[in-house]
Structures are given as structure tokens and as C-alpha cells.
Scaffold this motif. Structure first.
Motif, PDB file in Angstrom:
ATOM      1  N   UNK A 294     -12.157   5.411  -3.660  1.00 49.29           N
ATOM      2  CA  UNK A 294     -12.507   4.195  -4.388  1.00 49.29           C
ATOM      3  C   UNK A 294     -11.360   3.180  -4.321  1.00 49.29           C
ATOM      4  N   UNK A 295     -10.138   3.662  -4.513  1.00 50.72           N
ATOM      5  CA  UNK A 295      -8.974   2.781  -4.459  1.00 50.72           C
ATOM      6  C   UNK A 295      -8.802   2.181  -3.068  1.00 50.72           C
ATOM      7  N   UNK A 296      -9.042   2.996  -2.033  1.00 50.04           N
ATOM      8  CA  UNK A 296      -8.919   2.495  -0.664  1.00 50.04           C
ATOM      9  C   UNK A 296      -9.916   1.372  -0.406  1.00 50.04           C
ATOM     10  N   UNK A 297     -11.139   1.578  -0.864  1.00 50.31           N
ATOM     11  CA  UNK A 297     -12.165   0.550  -0.645  1.00 50.31           C
ATOM     12  C   UNK A 297     -11.850  -0.709  -1.438  1.00 50.31           C
ATOM     13  N   UNK A 298     -11.433  -0.535  -2.701  1.00 47.76           N
ATOM     14  CA  UNK A 298     -11.192  -1.693  -3.570  1.00 47.76           C
ATOM     15  C   UNK A 298      -9.955  -2.467  -3.142  1.00 47.76           C
ATOM     16  N   UNK A 299      -8.908  -1.742  -2.729  1.00 46.99           N
ATOM     17  CA  UNK A 299      -7.658  -2.391  -2.335  1.00 46.99           C
ATOM     18  C   UNK A 299      -7.608  -2.722  -0.845  1.00 46.99           C
ATOM     19  N   UNK A 300      -8.659  -2.318  -0.105  1.00 52.64           N
ATOM     20  CA  UNK A 300      -8.758  -2.594   1.328  1.00 52.64           C
ATOM     21  C   UNK A 300      -7.572  -2.010   2.093  1.00 52.64           C
ATOM     22  N   UNK A 301      -7.293  -0.725   1.814  1.00 52.47           N
ATOM     23  CA  UNK A 301      -6.226  -0.021   2.514  1.00 52.47           C
ATOM     24  C   UNK A 301      -6.805   1.207   3.200  1.00 52.47           C
ATOM     25  N   UNK A 302      -6.078   1.745   4.173  1.00 53.39           N
ATOM     26  CA  UNK A 302      -6.602   2.845   4.966  1.00 53.39           C
ATOM     27  C   UNK A 302      -6.175   4.225   4.525  1.00 53.39           C
ATOM     28  N   UNK A 303      -5.285   4.305   3.541  1.00 57.61           N
ATOM     29  CA  UNK A 303      -4.835   5.611   3.092  1.00 57.61           C
ATOM     30  C   UNK A 303      -3.867   5.485   1.940  1.00 57.61           C
ATOM     31  N   UNK A 304      -3.591   6.606   1.271  1.00 60.30           N
ATOM     32  CA  UNK A 304      -2.645   6.595   0.159  1.00 60.30           C
ATOM     33  C   UNK A 304      -2.084   8.004  -0.061  1.00 60.30           C
ATOM     34  N   UNK A 305      -0.900   8.083  -0.688  1.00 64.11           N
ATOM     35  CA  UNK A 305      -0.302   9.395  -0.943  1.00 64.11           C
ATOM     36  C   UNK A 305      -0.891  10.055  -2.177  1.00 64.11           C
TER      37      UNK A 305
END
Length: 435
Positions: A294-305
Motif C-alpha cells: 500500500x505504501x509503495x503504491x501511495x508513495x509511488x516507490x518500487x520498494x522499501x525496507x
């Protein structure tokens, strides 16, 4: 910052990669290397008063995107608009791709590309759409009392503006996605039905005559992860250029003068990382894995730790590409009461190892330091097929993150007024879109 077996450092293995490189003469057989030589030839004829960046801009402006090697895995893979979501997922998984163009089965044979395609379908878009459409019309009128409907309702509410916390992890039960992929909604809904979730209508595309500079700017400053190249003659997609394909091309250019002038600079010299430690978007290991996507879609990023709640040390990395494992292998979560970010990492890693499949999720997080060179990062990103590297200090604490887009953005710059009315003909995101 996590166990040594899950965290890898660029400097530990970059030497091995460079030693395994082919000789300069054998590399010339590579289409990417030949392209690099074309840039080299143009570089030598640029005006001496130009800066290195201005020279590269001029070189890339002189090369059409039709010259980019057509070796992408998407080639020839299109999904028909009347395919079901289940069929679309099977096609994406079988071909190991995250997205594919959707062709309109009702389009005329001689239709233009803008009528031939209705958009690009993605793994992540399918997951989010299913969850959103599964929720009842209102909290006071539930559509069904089944376990699936109740779970879907809770999750789709969470996919909205609110955040998911540890207390919500139970909603993502171990058999949730197995029930979801067995549902009629999943088996009968067609790709055309979810076209409102596509990011573009149909998509932003390049013509074969557009320049490399235009392509590189779109993949960096304008945050596009991939760009279709269309042939106006037959109205079809001729190529799909991705950020990863550009990084691979740069890797093949190692040894050429123009590349070495740029690639041997340290990260700190060219202003990387752009994102500092205070701005890194992360998810805690005890949170539902859907929170990560959800965070990736909302923040428009491809990955997170994925980090521990007590000391913020990293235990792994989740990429947007990993969303596929929620739909393609739902049975692997049976033994878990809930699918937290940590449980997701453990389950998928075990599955991949048992099936001897390579994946960045298996190799774990990769880190570097500010004194690494951009060339070293390119070698590692291409070798491990990853999209980001975390920058750490001497104690292993994260100082920032560097993505494929960040690297490409340091290769070129946008001249004033360069795009002009380029975006005027781009159709916007559909108003009905909820993704």
C-alpha cells in the motif's frame, strides 16, 4: 542493520563482477556495447567547450530510441482485454514480468496504437483492485457474511487513506489469498473490467524517432519505470524500454571513455543519495504485508525496507515485484496465523529456495557507502537484478537509498523548454481510477 547473511555490501563482490567482465574486444558483439560505441563516436566530435554533461546530452539527443536493443522480456507478450484476472496473473507469472500491454480485442485490424491498446495491467494493480471491489457498498450493508467477504472488507478499508498496524495483522490470515484466488470475482472478472485502475489511458509512449535523451528523462525526472515504443506504421508496440534495461546497457559500456569519465565518480561527488535516512519509507516487521504494498503504491516507490520496531535495524527488503507471490503462491502462508511483513519474507524466501528460483528477495538487502563509485553500483544492480541499494554509514545504519532512477537522473539533464507540448496529447489517468 540485520544479520550478515541477509545484508550484502557492494564492495565485497564488485571486484568479482569486474573480473568476470568480457574483454573489450568480445564486448563489441553485444548490442548494448555497440550502442555505447556509437555514443563514444559522437562524444569525440562534440565541441570542446561543452561540459561532460552537455556532451552526453548532445550525444543522446542524436540517437533515436529505435536503436535501443530489442531484447526486453516483454517483447511479444500482450494480454487480451477479455482475459480473466486469473489468466492475466498466469501469463505474467509464467513470463516472469510484472506488467504487460492490454490489447483491445474489439479493435479493428488497422487500428492506431491508441485504439489498439487499452492500457498496461500490473500485478500490483490487480491485487489492489480486487481488494477494493470486494468491499461492501457501505459499512451498514455488508454484501456477504462469508469469511472471504469479511476479510476483504477489512482489508479494502485499510487500502484507503488509513494505515495498517500490528493489531490489523490478524485480518490478513494465512489462508486469505488462497480464498481470494478461488473466488468467482477473481475467476470471472476480465482485464477490461479493471481498466479504471490503469495508470494511463492507454499509456504514454514514444515513437521510434524520439531521442534517447527524451527516453532517459522520462525514465528519471518523470519517474516512469518503463516506456513502450510504438511503430506508427502498424500501430503496434515495437519495444518496451525499462530502467533496468538502461542500467544493463550502461554496464556494457564500461571501459569506454565517456562512461569512465562519469562512472568513476564517487556517489558523494554527484549528490547521491538524494533521499536521506529521515525520508526513507519503511514498514515494521510486525505490520501486515499489505501495508508495505500500500505504501509503495501511495508513495509511488518500487520498494522499501522491513525493519525491527525496537531499533529500526533492517531485516529485509520488499519490492513491488514481490506482490506477485500473494497471488501465485497463496498456499505457502498456511502455517501462519497472519501474513505480516516478516512472515511474508520468510515464507517467500523458503519457497524460492525450495524451488531453486533466483530472486532479489532471496539474496537480501544490498548496501553501499558514499565513497563507492557509480560504476560499482551499476555493476551490482545489473548483476543482482535489483532496483535499489541502501547507503549505510560505518556502523551499518542507513543514510539513504539509491534507485535506478537516481542513477539515470545523474546521466542527463533537461534543457529549458525541452518537452514543449510533448505531454499535451497524453491521455490522463481515468477519473474512475482508485489505484
Amino acid at each position: 542493520m540485520g544479520s550478515m547473511q541477509d545484508i550484502r555490501v557492494v564492495t565485497d563482490c564488485v571486484k568479482k563482477i569486474m573480473e568476470e567482465e568480457e574483454s573489450p574486444h568480445s564486448k563489441l558483439s553485444s548490442p548494448e556495447a555497440k550502442l555505447g560505441m556509437q555514443v563514444e563516436d559522437l562524444w569525440e566530435f562534440q565541441a570542446p567547450q561543452l561540459s561532460p554533461t552537455e556532451k552526453l546530452n548532445a550525444c543522446f539527443e542524436s540517437i533515436p530510441v529505435s536503436a535501443f536493443p530489442n531484447t526486453h522480456s516483454h517483447k511479444g507478450i500482450e494480454i487480451k482485454s477479455n482475459c480473466t484476472l486469473a489468466e492475466a496473473v498466469e501469463i505474467l507469472a509464467k513470463n516472469r514480468i510484472l506488467s504487460a500491454p492490454v490489447i483491445n480485442v474489439d479493435a479493428a485490424e488497422d487500428a492506431s496504437w491508441i485504439d489498439r491498446y487499452i492500457g498496461i495491467v500490473e500485478f500490483a494493480g490487480i491485487v489492489v483492485w480486487i481488494l477494493q471491489q470486494s468491499e461492501p457498498p457501505s459499512p451498514r450493508s455488508p454484501s456477504s457474511g462469508t469469511a472471504f467477504a469479511i476479510a476483504a472488507n477489512g482489508l479494502t478499508n485499510a487500502v484507503g487513506l488509513g494505515n495498517l498496524g500490528p493489531e490489523d495483522a490478524a485480518m490478513t490470515s494465512g489462508n486469505f489469498f488462497e480464498e481470494l484466488t478461488s473466488s468467482q470475482l477473481y475467476k470471472t472478472t476480465t482485464v477490461r473490467d479493471i481498466s479504471g485502475s490503469f495508470r494511463w489511458a492507454p499509456f504514454l509512449a514514444l515513437q521510434k524517432s524520439n531521442s534517447f535523451l527524451t527516453m532517459l528523462l522520462l525514465l528519471s525526472k518523470y519517474k516512469m519505470k518503463s516506456i513502450p515504443v510504438v511503430d506508427l506504421g502498424d500501430g503496434k508496440i515495437d519495444n518496451i524500454i525499462t530502467q533496468s534495461a538502461v542500467i544493463h546497457t550502461l554496464k556494457e559500456c564500461a571501459g569506454l571513455e565517456w562512461f569512465e569519465r562519469w562512472g568513476t565518480k564517487k556517489l558523494s561527488e554527484i549528490g547521491l543519495p538524494v533521499m536521506s535516512s529521515t525520508h526513507i519509507i519503511k514498514v515494521y516487521e510486525d505490520e501486515p504485508v499489505l501495508q508495505a504494498f500500500k505504501l509503495m503504491r501511495r508513495k509511488k516507490i518500487g520498494g522499501l525496507p522491513v525493519v525491527k520496531r525496537d531499533d529500526n535495524s533492517a531485516v529485509g527488503n520488499i519490492s513491488i515485484r514481490d506482490v506477485q507471490f500473494l497471488l501465485t503462491t497463496p498456499e505457502i502462508y498456511h502455517s501462519y496465523r497472519s501474513i505480516t511483513a516478516k512472515n511474508f519474507l520468510v515464507a517467500v524466501k523458503k519457497y524460492l529456495q525450495e524451488h531453486q528460483q533466483n530472486s532479489p528477495l532471496v539474496s537480501g538487502m544490498i548496501t553501499c557507502k558514499k565513497d563507492n563509485t557509480i560504476k560499482e553500483l551499476i555493476m551490482m544492480l545489473d548483476s543482482d537484478k535489483i532496483h535499489r541499494v541502501y547507503v549505510v554509514d560505518d556502523n551499518g545504519s542507513p543514510e539513504g537509498v539509491i534507485t535506478l532512477r537516481d542513477i539515470i537522473s545523474r546521466l542527463v539533464h533537461e534543457p529549458r523548454g525541452y518537452f514543449g507540448d510533448f505531454f499535451d496529447g497524453v491521455l490522463p489517468l481515468p477519473q474512475s481510477s482508485r489505484v
